[in-house]
Scaffold this motif. Structure first.
Motif, PDB file in Angstrom:
ATOM      1  N   UNK A 260      -5.497  -8.548   2.723  1.00  0.00           N
ATOM      2  CA  UNK A 260      -4.598  -7.458   3.095  1.00  0.00           C
ATOM      3  C   UNK A 260      -3.768  -7.966   4.264  1.00  0.00           C
ATOM      4  N   UNK A 261      -2.441  -7.915   4.112  1.00  0.00           N
ATOM      5  CA  UNK A 261      -1.551  -8.481   5.122  1.00  0.00           C
ATOM      6  C   UNK A 261      -0.600  -7.423   5.668  1.00  0.00           C
ATOM      7  N   UNK A 262      -0.106  -7.683   6.858  1.00  0.00           N
ATOM      8  CA  UNK A 262       0.945  -6.877   7.477  1.00  0.00           C
ATOM      9  C   UNK A 262       2.178  -7.769   7.508  1.00  0.00           C
TER      10      UNK A 262
ATOM     11  N   UNK B 265       5.498  -1.795 -14.893  1.00  0.00           N
ATOM     12  CA  UNK B 265       5.639  -0.510 -14.212  1.00  0.00           C
ATOM     13  C   UNK B 265       4.980  -0.463 -12.832  1.00  0.00           C
ATOM     14  N   UNK B 266       4.508  -1.583 -12.314  1.00  0.00           N
ATOM     15  CA  UNK B 266       3.950  -1.664 -10.959  1.00  0.00           C
ATOM     16  C   UNK B 266       4.979  -2.325 -10.058  1.00  0.00           C
ATOM     17  N   UNK B 267       5.128  -1.806  -8.826  1.00  0.00           N
ATOM     18  CA  UNK B 267       6.074  -2.395  -7.880  1.00  0.00           C
ATOM     19  C   UNK B 267       5.370  -3.387  -6.963  1.00  0.00           C
TER      20      UNK B 267
ATOM     21  N   UNK C  90       6.801   7.158   5.907  1.00  0.00           N
ATOM     22  CA  UNK C  90       7.035   5.849   6.501  1.00  0.00           C
ATOM     23  C   UNK C  90       6.780   4.807   5.429  1.00  0.00           C
ATOM     24  N   UNK C  91       7.667   3.842   5.353  1.00  0.00           N
ATOM     25  CA  UNK C  91       7.465   2.766   4.384  1.00  0.00           C
ATOM     26  C   UNK C  91       6.361   1.858   4.915  1.00  0.00           C
ATOM     27  N   UNK C  92       5.354   1.584   4.108  1.00  0.00           N
ATOM     28  CA  UNK C  92       4.248   0.765   4.589  1.00  0.00           C
ATOM     29  C   UNK C  92       4.691  -0.680   4.805  1.00  0.00           C
TER      30      UNK C  92
ATOM     31  N   UNK D 149       0.862  -1.181   0.000  1.00  0.00           N
ATOM     32  CA  UNK D 149       0.000   0.000   0.000  1.00  0.00           C
ATOM     33  C   UNK D 149       0.899   1.231   0.000  1.00  0.00           C
ATOM     34  N   UNK D 150       0.370   2.323  -0.466  1.00  0.00           N
ATOM     35  CA  UNK D 150       1.149   3.557  -0.524  1.00  0.00           C
ATOM     36  C   UNK D 150       1.199   4.191   0.846  1.00  0.00           C
TER      37      UNK D 150
END
Length: 93
Positions: free
Chosen positions: A63-65, A78-80, A32-34, A14-15
């Motif tokens: 959706x994970x942490x 072009x997507x990271x 902050x880096x997500x 996520x951004x």
């Protein structure tokens, strides 16, 4: 699309926050880096000592942490994305 192998998971991070709650716009270097993202693809799982495949507990769309500084960055169309090990996933929402 890329298909992870073994116990690897392909995650679209996520951004980070674009601005603070007070409205100050943050440059990329100050964000902050997500440590959160959406699972895009999942490998088949790892094999135990007997050769049986142990499936992964997450699926595409979850959706994970994940742990900080984990995974390998890859770019597809072009997507990271990040390829991370299932062991680096801490929780899912």
């Amino acid at each position: 699309m890329m298909k992870p192998l073994g116990d690897k998971v392909l995650v679209k991070p996520s951004k980070g926050e674009e601005k603070t709650k007070s409205g100050i716009v943050l440059p990329d270097t100050a964000k902050d880096k997500p440590n959160e993202g959406e699972v895009v693809a999942v490998g088949p799982g790892r094999k135990n000592d007997e050769g049986k495949v142990i499936t992964i507990d997450v699926k595409a769309g979850d959706v994970v942490i994940y742990a900080s500084y984990s995974g390998t960055k890859v770019k597809v169309n072009e997507e990271e994305y990040l390829i991370i090990s299932e062991n680096d996933i801490l929780a899912k929402k």
